[in-house]
Scaffold this motif. Structure first.
Motif, PDB file in Angstrom:
ATOM      1  N   TYR A 213       0.835  -1.195   0.000  1.00  0.00           N
ATOM      2  CA  TYR A 213       0.000   0.000   0.000  1.00  0.00           C
ATOM      3  C   TYR A 213       0.876   1.255   0.000  1.00  0.00           C
ATOM      4  O   TYR A 213       0.611   2.222  -0.730  1.00  0.00           O
ATOM      5  CB  TYR A 213      -0.926  -0.001   1.215  1.00  0.00           C
ATOM      6  CG  TYR A 213      -1.955   1.100   1.194  1.00  0.00           C
ATOM      7  CD1 TYR A 213      -3.151   0.956   0.497  1.00  0.00           C
ATOM      8  CD2 TYR A 213      -1.741   2.297   1.871  1.00  0.00           C
ATOM      9  CE1 TYR A 213      -4.107   1.967   0.466  1.00  0.00           C
ATOM     10  CE2 TYR A 213      -2.673   3.316   1.849  1.00  0.00           C
ATOM     11  CZ  TYR A 213      -3.857   3.141   1.147  1.00  0.00           C
ATOM     12  OH  TYR A 213      -4.787   4.163   1.114  1.00  0.00           O
ATOM     13  N   ALA A 214       1.926   1.242   0.792  1.00  0.00           N
ATOM     14  CA  ALA A 214       2.837   2.387   0.842  1.00  0.00           C
ATOM     15  C   ALA A 214       3.517   2.603  -0.510  1.00  0.00           C
ATOM     16  O   ALA A 214       3.793   3.745  -0.903  1.00  0.00           O
ATOM     17  CB  ALA A 214       3.872   2.184   1.936  1.00  0.00           C
ATOM     18  N   GLU A 215       3.771   1.518  -1.232  1.00  0.00           N
ATOM     19  CA  GLU A 215       4.368   1.663  -2.564  1.00  0.00           C
ATOM     20  C   GLU A 215       3.404   2.369  -3.517  1.00  0.00           C
ATOM     21  O   GLU A 215       3.815   3.210  -4.329  1.00  0.00           O
ATOM     22  CB  GLU A 215       4.751   0.285  -3.108  1.00  0.00           C
ATOM     23  CG  GLU A 215       5.911  -0.358  -2.347  1.00  0.00           C
ATOM     24  CD  GLU A 215       6.153  -1.804  -2.746  1.00  0.00           C
ATOM     25  OE1 GLU A 215       5.518  -2.260  -3.741  1.00  0.00           O
ATOM     26  OE2 GLU A 215       6.956  -2.487  -2.074  1.00  0.00           O
ATOM     27  N   TYR A 216       2.122   2.038  -3.425  1.00  0.00           N
ATOM     28  CA  TYR A 216       1.143   2.770  -4.225  1.00  0.00           C
ATOM     29  C   TYR A 216       1.093   4.235  -3.800  1.00  0.00           C
ATOM     30  O   TYR A 216       1.007   5.143  -4.636  1.00  0.00           O
ATOM     31  CB  TYR A 216      -0.248   2.144  -4.064  1.00  0.00           C
ATOM     32  CG  TYR A 216      -0.470   0.891  -4.869  1.00  0.00           C
ATOM     33  CD1 TYR A 216      -0.585   0.947  -6.261  1.00  0.00           C
ATOM     34  CD2 TYR A 216      -0.594  -0.349  -4.253  1.00  0.00           C
ATOM     35  CE1 TYR A 216      -0.804  -0.204  -7.008  1.00  0.00           C
ATOM     36  CE2 TYR A 216      -0.818  -1.505  -4.989  1.00  0.00           C
ATOM     37  CZ  TYR A 216      -0.922  -1.421  -6.367  1.00  0.00           C
ATOM     38  OH  TYR A 216      -1.148  -2.574  -7.110  1.00  0.00           O
ATOM     39  N   ALA A 217       1.143   4.469  -2.493  1.00  0.00           N
ATOM     40  CA  ALA A 217       1.077   5.845  -1.987  1.00  0.00           C
ATOM     41  C   ALA A 217       2.273   6.671  -2.436  1.00  0.00           C
ATOM     42  O   ALA A 217       2.155   7.891  -2.617  1.00  0.00           O
ATOM     43  CB  ALA A 217       0.976   5.829  -0.469  1.00  0.00           C
ATOM     44  N   ALA A 218       3.412   6.029  -2.619  1.00  0.00           N
ATOM     45  CA  ALA A 218       4.582   6.755  -3.110  1.00  0.00           C
ATOM     46  C   ALA A 218       4.291   7.361  -4.483  1.00  0.00           C
ATOM     47  O   ALA A 218       4.736   8.477  -4.796  1.00  0.00           O
ATOM     48  CB  ALA A 218       5.792   5.823  -3.175  1.00  0.00           C
ATOM     49  N   ARG A 219       3.532   6.642  -5.291  1.00  0.00           N
ATOM     50  CA  ARG A 219       3.141   7.185  -6.595  1.00  0.00           C
ATOM     51  C   ARG A 219       2.213   8.379  -6.424  1.00  0.00           C
ATOM     52  O   ARG A 219       2.277   9.354  -7.175  1.00  0.00           O
ATOM     53  CB  ARG A 219       2.465   6.099  -7.432  1.00  0.00           C
ATOM     54  CG  ARG A 219       2.112   6.549  -8.844  1.00  0.00           C
ATOM     55  CD  ARG A 219       1.647   5.392  -9.697  1.00  0.00           C
ATOM     56  NE  ARG A 219       1.484   5.784 -11.093  1.00  0.00           N
ATOM     57  CZ  ARG A 219       1.106   4.971 -12.067  1.00  0.00           C
ATOM     58  NH1 ARG A 219       0.886   3.691 -11.801  1.00  0.00           N
ATOM     59  NH2 ARG A 219       0.965   5.418 -13.296  1.00  0.00           N
TER      60      ARG A 219
END
Length: 278
Positions: free
Chosen positions: A242-248
């Motif tokens: 989820y945090a990887e998506y949020a980085a985008r």
């Protein structure tokens, strides 16, 4: 809040959904808020997604609208006050949701009812002392405008969020840019995409970024809605993913990030770690 209550075995049957916990298990609401504050959140959202009079009427308790809304704000404040250290500085956002099912834009009431009913919940939340009004999960421009207008009239800061599909349009099929223009003109101070599938949220968010100079943000969902069952939980997107998506989302210009249905305090903690490195 709603899906965390479900995850912990608290009753969240429709039509009251998360509001049922205010009646049957308020301590669980406070405990969940506290876990999110301890995970590092800077804004917690009141459990008022379904405390407007229309939803409570379907459950036979419309006369308790003000009481339950006030209780939800109090429980959020108690959680913040009970948290250690700097966590006690978190804001309380008063949730103002769509009056009907946020995934059924065809059920959106007429303009007169929209304005009257959103004015009631907005004024009650403001009187209870929230820090910001969070107009969220709006499936149509018409309702987003009515709710934003009512919220702005209280004098509090207002953030407005739209529920979108993975193609990058509101659930109604309307354009994100048109929605942004409409509510910005009414005085919204931040624009958000929320309760949208995490894996496709960037499409709507990119359009939001192109349409407005206001601060933007995102909080996606994990799982899916069943018309007769409520929310179906899934672990398909864990905290780190989820945090990887949020980085985008941050790369697209988000100033506000969080979690919607299906996310947990662990997802919030992962976001906090991401932001500490940004």
């Amino acid at each position: 809040m709603g899906t965390e209550l479900t995850r912990r075995g608290v009753q969240t049957t429709l039509p009251l959904w998360s509001a049922l916990a205010l009646i049957e298990c308020p301590d669980a609401v406070r405990d969940i808020h506290l876990e999110y504050v301890n995970a590092g959140t800077e804004v917690i959202t009141t459990n008022t997604f379904r405390t407007h009079r229309r939803s409570l009427d379907k459950g036979g308790v419309s006369d308790r609208a003000e009481e339950l809304t006030a209780m939800a704000v109090r429980l959020a404040r108690e959680a913040i006050d009970g948290a250690p250290g700097n966590a006690s500085s978190a804001w309380v956002a008063g949730s103002i949701a769509s009056l009907e099912d946020c995934y059924s834009p065809d059920l959106t009431p007429d303009d007169t009812r929209l304005q009257r009913e959103h004015e009631e919940i907005a004024s009650t939340l403001a009187a209870c002392g929230v820090d910001v009004l969070l107009v969220e999960t709006m499936p149509t421009i018409r309702e987003a405008a009515a709710a934003t207008r009512a919220a702005v009239a209280t004098g509090l800061p207002v953030w407005t969020g739209f529920a979108c599909d993975t193609r990058g349009r509101l659930i109604s099929g309307e354009a994100v840019a048109d929605a942004a223009t409409a509510v910005e003109a009414l005085g919204a101070q931040a624009l958000l995409i929320n309760c949208t599938p995490t894996h496709g949220l960037h499409r709507a968010l990119s359009q939001l970024a192109a349409a407005s100079e206001l601060p933007i943000g995102a909080y996606g969902n994990v799982g899916h809605s069943e018309d007769d069952q409520g929310w179906t939980l899934t672990d398909a997107i864990g905290p780190q993913k989820y945090a990887e998506y949020a980085a985008r989302w941050l790369d697209l210009g988000s100033r506000i990030v969080g979690g919607c249905c299906g996310t947990t305090p662990a997802h919030t903690a992962a976001l906090k770690r991401l932001l500490s490195r940004a």
